[in-house]
Design an enzyme around this catalytic site. Structure first.
Site, PDB file in Angstrom:
ATOM      1  N   ASN A   7     108.839-122.439   9.873  1.00 17.61           N
ATOM      2  CA  ASN A   7     107.921-121.648  10.682  1.00 17.61           C
ATOM      3  C   ASN A   7     106.636-122.471  10.894  1.00 17.61           C
ATOM      4  O   ASN A   7     105.959-122.836   9.931  1.00 17.61           O
ATOM      5  CB  ASN A   7     107.615-120.336   9.933  1.00 17.61           C
ATOM      6  CG  ASN A   7     106.691-119.436  10.721  1.00 17.61           C
ATOM      7  OD1 ASN A   7     105.691-119.887  11.272  1.00 17.61           O
ATOM      8  ND2 ASN A   7     107.000-118.156  10.773  1.00 17.61           N
ATOM      9  N   HIS A  10     101.402-121.807  11.728  1.00 15.07           N
ATOM     10  CA  HIS A  10     100.071-122.178  11.241  1.00 15.07           C
ATOM     11  C   HIS A  10      99.565-123.523  11.762  1.00 15.07           C
ATOM     12  O   HIS A  10      98.397-123.859  11.582  1.00 15.07           O
ATOM     13  CB  HIS A  10     100.017-122.074   9.719  1.00 15.07           C
ATOM     14  CG  HIS A  10     100.137-120.644   9.300  1.00 15.07           C
ATOM     15  ND1 HIS A  10      99.347-119.657   9.850  1.00 15.07           N
ATOM     16  CD2 HIS A  10     100.988-120.003   8.458  1.00 15.07           C
ATOM     17  CE1 HIS A  10      99.702-118.487   9.351  1.00 15.07           C
ATOM     18  NE2 HIS A  10     100.695-118.671   8.508  1.00 15.07           N
ATOM     19  N   HIS A  43     106.388-117.272  15.946  1.00 12.46           N
ATOM     20  CA  HIS A  43     106.179-115.829  16.097  1.00 12.46           C
ATOM     21  C   HIS A  43     105.129-115.607  17.173  1.00 12.46           C
ATOM     22  O   HIS A  43     103.971-115.954  16.987  1.00 12.46           O
ATOM     23  CB  HIS A  43     105.708-115.265  14.738  1.00 12.46           C
ATOM     24  CG  HIS A  43     105.523-113.782  14.723  1.00 12.46           C
ATOM     25  ND1 HIS A  43     105.166-113.099  13.584  1.00 12.46           N
ATOM     26  CD2 HIS A  43     105.638-112.833  15.694  1.00 12.46           C
ATOM     27  CE1 HIS A  43     105.065-111.798  13.859  1.00 12.46           C
ATOM     28  NE2 HIS A  43     105.341-111.617  15.127  1.00 12.46           N
ATOM     29  N   ARG A  45     102.948-113.277  18.417  1.00 10.76           N
ATOM     30  CA  ARG A  45     102.384-111.972  18.041  1.00 10.76           C
ATOM     31  C   ARG A  45     101.699-111.312  19.232  1.00 10.76           C
ATOM     32  O   ARG A  45     101.239-111.992  20.150  1.00 10.76           O
ATOM     33  CB  ARG A  45     101.349-112.157  16.911  1.00 10.76           C
ATOM     34  CG  ARG A  45     101.944-112.543  15.574  1.00 10.76           C
ATOM     35  CD  ARG A  45     100.852-112.552  14.527  1.00 10.76           C
ATOM     36  NE  ARG A  45     100.339-111.215  14.337  1.00 10.76           N
ATOM     37  CZ  ARG A  45     100.672-110.423  13.310  1.00 10.76           C
ATOM     38  NH1 ARG A  45     101.480-110.841  12.369  1.00 10.76           N
ATOM     39  NH2 ARG A  45     100.175-109.219  13.215  1.00 10.76           N
ATOM     40  N   ARG A  49      97.457-114.544  17.791  1.00 10.88           N
ATOM     41  CA  ARG A  49      96.522-115.207  16.862  1.00 10.88           C
ATOM     42  C   ARG A  49      96.924-116.648  16.551  1.00 10.88           C
ATOM     43  O   ARG A  49      96.094-117.441  16.174  1.00 10.88           O
ATOM     44  CB  ARG A  49      96.368-114.411  15.575  1.00 10.88           C
ATOM     45  CG  ARG A  49      97.614-114.341  14.731  1.00 10.88           C
ATOM     46  CD  ARG A  49      97.320-113.747  13.378  1.00 10.88           C
ATOM     47  NE  ARG A  49      97.108-112.314  13.456  1.00 10.88           N
ATOM     48  CZ  ARG A  49      97.285-111.490  12.425  1.00 10.88           C
ATOM     49  NH1 ARG A  49      97.641-111.973  11.260  1.00 10.88           N
ATOM     50  NH2 ARG A  49      97.092-110.211  12.542  1.00 10.88           N
ATOM     51  N   GLU A  70     110.380-115.129  16.692  1.00 12.10           N
ATOM     52  CA  GLU A  70     110.110-113.833  16.051  1.00 12.10           C
ATOM     53  C   GLU A  70     109.306-112.983  17.015  1.00 12.10           C
ATOM     54  O   GLU A  70     108.289-113.445  17.558  1.00 12.10           O
ATOM     55  CB  GLU A  70     109.267-114.037  14.789  1.00 12.10           C
ATOM     56  CG  GLU A  70     110.040-114.511  13.609  1.00 12.10           C
ATOM     57  CD  GLU A  70     109.135-114.658  12.388  1.00 12.10           C
ATOM     58  OE1 GLU A  70     108.030-114.091  12.355  1.00 12.10           O
ATOM     59  OE2 GLU A  70     109.542-115.370  11.473  1.00 12.10           O
ATOM     60  N   THR A 101     103.376-110.771   8.121  1.00 15.54           N
ATOM     61  CA  THR A 101     104.354-109.683   8.231  1.00 15.54           C
ATOM     62  C   THR A 101     104.576-109.072   6.845  1.00 15.54           C
ATOM     63  O   THR A 101     105.201-109.680   5.986  1.00 15.54           O
ATOM     64  CB  THR A 101     105.685-110.223   8.806  1.00 15.54           C
ATOM     65  OG1 THR A 101     105.385-111.140   9.857  1.00 15.54           O
ATOM     66  CG2 THR A 101     106.540-109.109   9.329  1.00 15.54           C
ATOM     67  N   GLU A 151     117.487-110.865   7.952  1.00 14.25           N
ATOM     68  CA  GLU A 151     116.625-111.743   7.165  1.00 14.25           C
ATOM     69  C   GLU A 151     115.958-110.860   6.118  1.00 14.25           C
ATOM     70  O   GLU A 151     115.230-109.918   6.453  1.00 14.25           O
ATOM     71  CB  GLU A 151     115.581-112.439   8.039  1.00 14.25           C
ATOM     72  CG  GLU A 151     114.677-113.327   7.193  1.00 14.25           C
ATOM     73  CD  GLU A 151     113.893-114.347   8.001  1.00 14.25           C
ATOM     74  OE1 GLU A 151     114.394-114.820   9.026  1.00 14.25           O
ATOM     75  OE2 GLU A 151     112.766-114.660   7.589  1.00 14.25           O
ATOM     76  N   HIS A 192     109.810-115.341   3.619  1.00 20.31           N
ATOM     77  CA  HIS A 192     108.479-114.850   3.247  1.00 20.31           C
ATOM     78  C   HIS A 192     108.077-115.266   1.840  1.00 20.31           C
ATOM     79  O   HIS A 192     108.732-114.937   0.865  1.00 20.31           O
ATOM     80  CB  HIS A 192     108.318-113.337   3.377  1.00 20.31           C
ATOM     81  CG  HIS A 192     106.961-113.013   3.913  1.00 20.31           C
ATOM     82  ND1 HIS A 192     105.852-113.002   3.115  1.00 20.31           N
ATOM     83  CD2 HIS A 192     106.528-112.767   5.167  1.00 20.31           C
ATOM     84  CE1 HIS A 192     104.806-112.751   3.861  1.00 20.31           C
ATOM     85  NE2 HIS A 192     105.174-112.606   5.111  1.00 20.31           N
TER      86      HIS A 192
HETATM   87  N1  PXP Z   1     110.342-114.934   8.087  1.00 14.49           N
HETATM   88  C1  PXP Z   1     109.666-113.995   8.777  1.00 14.49           C
HETATM   89  C2  PXP Z   1     110.450-112.956   9.519  1.00 14.49           C
HETATM   90  C3  PXP Z   1     108.254-113.996   8.837  1.00 14.49           C
HETATM   91  O1  PXP Z   1     107.597-113.063   9.530  1.00 14.49           O
HETATM   92  C4  PXP Z   1     107.562-115.025   8.163  1.00 14.49           C
HETATM   93  C5  PXP Z   1     106.060-115.063   8.207  1.00 14.49           C
HETATM   94  O2  PXP Z   1     105.593-115.248   9.465  1.00 14.49           O
HETATM   95  C6  PXP Z   1     108.310-115.988   7.472  1.00 14.49           C
HETATM   96  C7  PXP Z   1     109.694-115.911   7.436  1.00 14.49           C
HETATM   97  C8  PXP Z   1     107.654-117.131   6.762  1.00 14.49           C
HETATM   98  O3  PXP Z   1     106.894-116.672   5.716  1.00 14.49           O
HETATM   99  P1  PXP Z   1     105.922-117.682   4.960  1.00 14.49           P
HETATM  100  O4  PXP Z   1     104.950-118.186   5.965  1.00 14.49           O
HETATM  101  O5  PXP Z   1     105.315-116.843   3.899  1.00 14.49           O
HETATM  102  O6  PXP Z   1     106.802-118.789   4.420  1.00 14.49           O
END
Ligand code: PXP
Length: 239
Positions: A7, A10, A43, A45, A49, A70, A101, A151, A192
């Site tokens: 992901n 960031h 993602h 959003r 952001r 996402e 999330t 997931e 997550h």
């Molecule tokens: N999976 C989903 C569905 C998420 O919403 C997120 C966070 O955006 C992640 C995975 C990744 O989580 P993390 O950034 O905590 O590794």
């Protein structure tokens, strides 16, 4: 081997902090693929952001990058997703005030809407996954709604592990969910809060086929380099 999805939201967070174009999420996505990631997660959003509409266009256009987009259940976001044709869709809940999330989808409340969305993506051969808390009822509902994958939200497990608390019951819950999902022909993903420790714990569950990791990888990369971190996770998932 289990798949590693990265992901990159960031990277956009850092770019947006200066309102400029650097660092570029697409460039990082290309690097991730070169270093062995299986897919990229972004993602879009509702509050934009981090990932912006132009990121979705640019990243989805690159057909060498398998993209997991996402999205929430918002109609405008759905239209953007359909227009950009990502490889995979992960439906997630969204709440304006949340930092990230915070929990899984409320499948019971949104049953009708989610079923319709999944049917639309299934017709377009776009794999759908539902981000859910690890509970057996939501696994059964995911099947009923014709999702291809679930997931499992691993935030609670990750917190317990980080705080050195007893995570046995949470892990058992996750294991039971993966078993049921597998028996229903639902592919299981996990995401997550995952770091090396939780990755090692979850890697032992054979039915988890894909890990989606963001914050830890991006943060750790600042210290030790993106390539090194990806290689380290791939080594864990190769065991
Ligand atoms: N999976 C989903 C569905 C998420 O919403 C997120 C966070 O955006 C992640 C995975 C990744 O989580 P993390 O950034 O905590 O590794």
């Amino acid at each position: 081997m289990k798949r590693l999805g990265i992901n990159i939201d960031h990277v956009a967070t850092i770019r947006n902090a200066r309102g400029s174009s650097h660092p570029d999420p697409l460039t990082l996505a290309k690097h991730a693929m070169k270093f062995g990631a299986s897919s990229i997660t972004i993602h879009l959003r509702e509050d934009r952001r981090h990932i912006r509409d132009y990121d979705v266009v640019k990243i989805c256009k690159n057909k060498k990058i398998p993209v997991n987009l996402e999205i929430s259940l918002n109609n405008d976001i759905l239209k953007i997703a359909l227009k950009n044709k990502p490889n995979f869709i992960c439906l997630v809940p969204e709440n304006r005030k949340e930092i990230t999330t915070e929990g899984g989808l409320n499948l019971t409340k949104n049953k009708k809407k989610i079923k319709k969305i999944i049917s639309t993506f299934n017709k377009k051969n776009i794999r759908t996954s539902l981000f859910i808390d690890p509970n057996l009822n939501d696994i059964k509902l995911s099947k009923e709604l014709s999702a291809k994958c679930v997931e499992l939200h691993t935030g609670k497990l990750s917190d317990l592990v980080k705080e050195k608390k007893n995570y046995f019951f949470e892990l058992e819950k996750i294991k039971k969910c993966t078993k049921l999902a597998n028996s229903l022909d639902l592919e299981v993903h996990a995401g997550h809060g995952i770091d090396y420790k939780t990755a090692k714990i979850l890697n032992k569950i054979k039915y988890i086929k894909e890990f989606n990791i963001g914050h830890f990888i991006i943060g750790e990369s600042i210290l030790y380099g993106f390539k090194n971190i990806i290689k380290k996770f791939i080594k864990i998932f190769n065991n």
